[in-house]
Design an enzyme around this catalytic site. Structure first.
Site, PDB file in Angstrom:
ATOM      1  CD  GLN A   1      -3.050  -0.837   0.096  1.00  0.00           C
ATOM      2  OE1 GLN A   1      -3.148   0.221  -0.519  1.00  0.00           O
ATOM      3  NE2 GLN A   1      -3.828  -1.873  -0.162  1.00  0.00           N
TER       4      GLN A   1
ATOM      5  CB  THR B   1       8.273 -18.098 -19.181  1.00  0.00           C
ATOM      6  OG1 THR B   1       8.991 -19.272 -19.543  1.00  0.00           O
ATOM      7  CG2 THR B   1       8.385 -17.065 -20.289  1.00  0.00           C
TER       8      THR B   1
ATOM      9  CB  CYS C   1     -22.098  -8.309   6.172  1.00  0.00           C
ATOM     10  SG  CYS C   1     -23.362  -9.248   6.987  1.00  0.00           S
TER      11      CYS C   1
END
Ligand SMILES: Cc1ncc(COP(=O)(O)O)c(C=O)c1O
Lengths: 296, 403
Positions: B180, B238, B326
């Site tokens: 961040q 790769t 929630c």
């Protein structure tokens, strides 16, 4: 974000019966603040007929908690309190065209709120006896307490058995590690050690030798055995065609188009394969039509 | 920006148009494998070299070989911690904090099951560490310290440069999850004692699925992925050439925008915060307001729940995020809010607004207008609220039975 039905959104954006009812004579406060969902249900009950004249809710909670509170009040208004007590959390979810499984756990507190309000109306003390733990299986909304108790009650010792008894772990498999940890703990209590390589029950050897008719009857019987499970979830299954190792079925009711349809088919396939003792493949009826169209 | 107002830049950012443009040729004509000898590979190899220099410049790393490209921030975090444990098998302890991103926390919880001892530094109500507690834990038993530079939820900054200095004096490796912080704060690694640092492209206007592990020259290292010689054998596989080129460009742009970030983005954030706090009662800023990222503001709205706020904001085209239980599908509000001892009635109502240089002051004014009525609407439904204010002794007036 959650996959909410239109009905849930509608009841969230424009909730019915919000606020406390004037002249209420029944109040039920339930919920869990740590979960972030709690509900106060207020009712005005006619003392003569015991009919619910008015219902109102106040909810601290998420979108589906608010929507299911709104749905509950709509459902019970005008009901006799004894009839209202029969309303289940599943009825509330059905009224809203379903809820995501994670949301069944915490946000549908309707039945409890009703019980608490009715107890309050009758001057009784309501005690909630059901305990909930952390949600382990998100596919089928099964929590830790339920898994632990089932393991204890039935002396289970493998993840597969836990899946057979509780459905937990029957979907995406992400929770198998969590289930193993609960198994480890409970088995440790009974002085056993969890063996991740153990196999559930005995392995049945393939047994053939059935005539076509016997085989067909056996398939019908086996489907009959799992029908109650599906009906409990408001669905059903119908046998359409048997073509060698391909068994075509039609999913009916809530099972049709259910996001869990392929899991359910998988479960049916496993049950049939074990019961018949042979390798078979259960396919949806649409597949039969498709194969026919391709001339395959 | 397209439709809507995007204030969720700590979750992910828009890929800058210039970054997209820089990447496009590497999907088409520049498709070679950078390890190949021929011209197809050689051109891509040169592009990677340039990108490595661009990342090096943003981080202020001494050598470009200290930059290892990975698939994401999470991979960088895992690589750093597991490498330290593998390289120093006699050391069995880890120091981290209770507010780390799950990329670090979940790994540490797993390592505890494997027998390692993990010390989780606590935070106070403002999300600050107790440096004395940290100092007392440093010992020759500690394999690695992993402490985030900036918290993704509250934006609070930890004094990682000072902490890295202390770790070095104690002879302990120091890693920081700077996912961040990179692009939002000036960083000059060569002037610090930080041994390893993680960053993630999608937080600074590069695509998702590209990350970097900075590994100071001379620090003992064990790769997570073994295989080919890519990244000097330190991360086989790769290279994701297209995304590496994009990340390089994004780093160059971030260096140029640093001043803008410090002044204008901060000004927008401050205006947003002041605009909301002055109109809405019973809400407060979480974390340490005097010491945080310039783009982040996390406000806890008391007596209402975050998911409901987000759904109403979303209806008005405003995107933010929340620490409520929630929104994550868990049973508890965010571990960061709980660690700061924020009560449940406020933790569930915490909303994070995270800005970027692509936001405008006009958007901010629209959000300031939108928030108060949403909060009011939800408070009207709340059992803790009556007649325009919280009920008296809210926690007593509404004490639900656990159901
Ligand atoms: C602090 C922090 N660390 C690690 C990560 C993970 O990064 P990535 O998504 O690239 O794996 C994030 C992203 O959410 C983050 O905010």
């Amino acid at each position: 974000m959650w996959d909410y039905s239109e009905k849930v959104k509608e009841h969230f954006f424009a909730p019915r019966n919000a606020g406390a009812v004037d002249g209420a004579n029944a109040v039920g406060d339930v919920g869990s603040l740590s979960c972030g969902d709690a509900l106060r249900l207020t009712l005005k009950v006619d003392p003569e007929s015991e009919t619910i004249l008015d219902a109102g809710f106040q909810t601290f909670g998420c979108g589906s908690a608010i929507a299911s509170s709104s749905a509950l009040t709509e459902i019970i208004k005008g009901m006799n309190i004894d009839a209202a007590l029969q309303v289940s959390n599943q009825d509330i979810a059905d009224y809203l065209d379903g809820l995501p499984p994670e949301k069944m756990h915490c946000s549908v507190m309707g039945r409890e709120a009703l019980q608490a309000a009715v107890a309050n109306y009758r001057g009784e003390e309501w005690v909630d006896d059901h305990e909930e733990g952390a949600l382990i299986c998100k596919c089928f909304a099964v929590d830790a307490v339920m898994i632990e108790e089932t393991i204890r009650a039935n002396d289970l010792s493998t993840v597969e058995e836990v899946t057979n008894y509780t459905k937990a772990g029957g979907g995406c498999s992400a929770c198998h590690e969590g289930i193993e940890e609960i198994l480890m703990k409970v088995m440790d209590e009974r002085g056993e050690t969890f063996d991740p390589t153990a196999v559930a029950g005995e392995i049945k050897k393939p047994t053939s030798g059935l005539t076509n008719l016997q085989r067909m009857k056996r398939i019908e019987e086996l489907l009959e055995e799992i029908r109650p499970n599906l009906q409990r979830d408001h669905g059903d299954v119908e046998l359409v065609e048997v073509d060698g190792k391909y068994i075509y079925v039609k999913m009916i009711g809530a099972c049709a188009g259910c996001q869990m349809a392929s899991t359910t088919l998988g479960g049916i396939q496993q049950h049939l394969a074990e019961g018949l003792g042979e390798f078979i493949q259960v396919l949806p009826a649409e597949e039969l039509a498709r194969r026919a169209a391709m001339g395959a | 920006m397209a439709d809507g107002i995007y204030l969720d830049n700590n979750a992910t950012t828009m890929v800058a148009p210039e970054v997209v443009e820089a990447m496009l040729p590497f999907f088409t004509e520049q498709f070679g494998n950078p390890s190949s000898l021929h011209q197809f590979g050689d051109k891509v190899g040169r592009a990677l070299k340039k990108a490595r220099k661009q990342v090096q410049a943003l981080l202020g790393a001494e050598h470009d070989s200290e930059i290892i490209f990975t698939s994401c921030g999470t991979e960088s975090d895992s690589t750093a911690i597991l490498s330290a444990l593998k390289a120093q098998p006699e050391r069995k302890e880890i120091i981290t904090t209770v507010v780390e991103h799950p990329a670090v926390l979940t790994l540490c919880e797993q390592l505890e099951k494997d027998g390692y001892i993990v010390h989780y530094l606590k935070v106070d109500k403002r999300g600050r560490l107790d440096i004395q507690e940290y100092y007392d834990l440093l010992s020759d038993q500690v394999a690695i310290v992993s402490v985030m530079w900036a918290n993704n939820e509250s934006g609070t900054l930890f004094p990682v440069e000072e902490m890295a200095e202390m770790a070095r004096s104690a002879g302990v490796m120091f890693h920081t999850d700077a996912v961040q912080a990179v692009g939002k704060l000036p960083i000059d690694l060569k002037e610090t004692s930080i041994d390893m640092l993680s960053l993630s492209g999608h937080k600074l206007h590069a695509p998702k699925g590209i990350g970097v592990l900075y590994l100071r020259r001379g620090v003992r290292f064990r790769p997570l992925l073994r295989g080919g010689h890519q990244e000097r054998g330190r991360r086989a596989g790769t290279e994701n050439a297209t995304s590496i080129v994009g990340l390089g460009k994004a780093c160059e742009m971030a260096s140029e925008a640093m001043e803008f970030e410090k002044s204008f983005v901060r000004a927008m954030r401050d205006r947003l915060e002041q605009g909301i706090l002055s109109q809405v009662s019973h809400c407060f800023v979480t974390g340490d307001p005097n010491n945080r990222l310039p783009n982040t503001c996390n406000i806890a709205f008391e007596y209402i729940e975050g998911e409901a706020i987000l759904l109403l904001l979303n209806k008005m085209g405003i995107a933010a995020s929340s620490g409520s239980a929630c929104t994550s599908g868990s049973l508890e509000p965010s571990h960061v809010m709980r660690a700061m001892d924020i009560p449940f009635t406020a933790a569930h109502g915490s909303v994070r607004f995270s800005l970027s240089r692509y936001n405008t002051m006009e958007e901010i004014e629209r959000v300031i207008e939108a928030v108060p009525p949403i909060v009011e609407q939800l408070r009207k439904l709340s059992p803790y609220w009556a007649d325009g204010g919280p009920v008296e002794e809210p926690e007593k007036a509404f004490a639900p039975k656990y159901a």
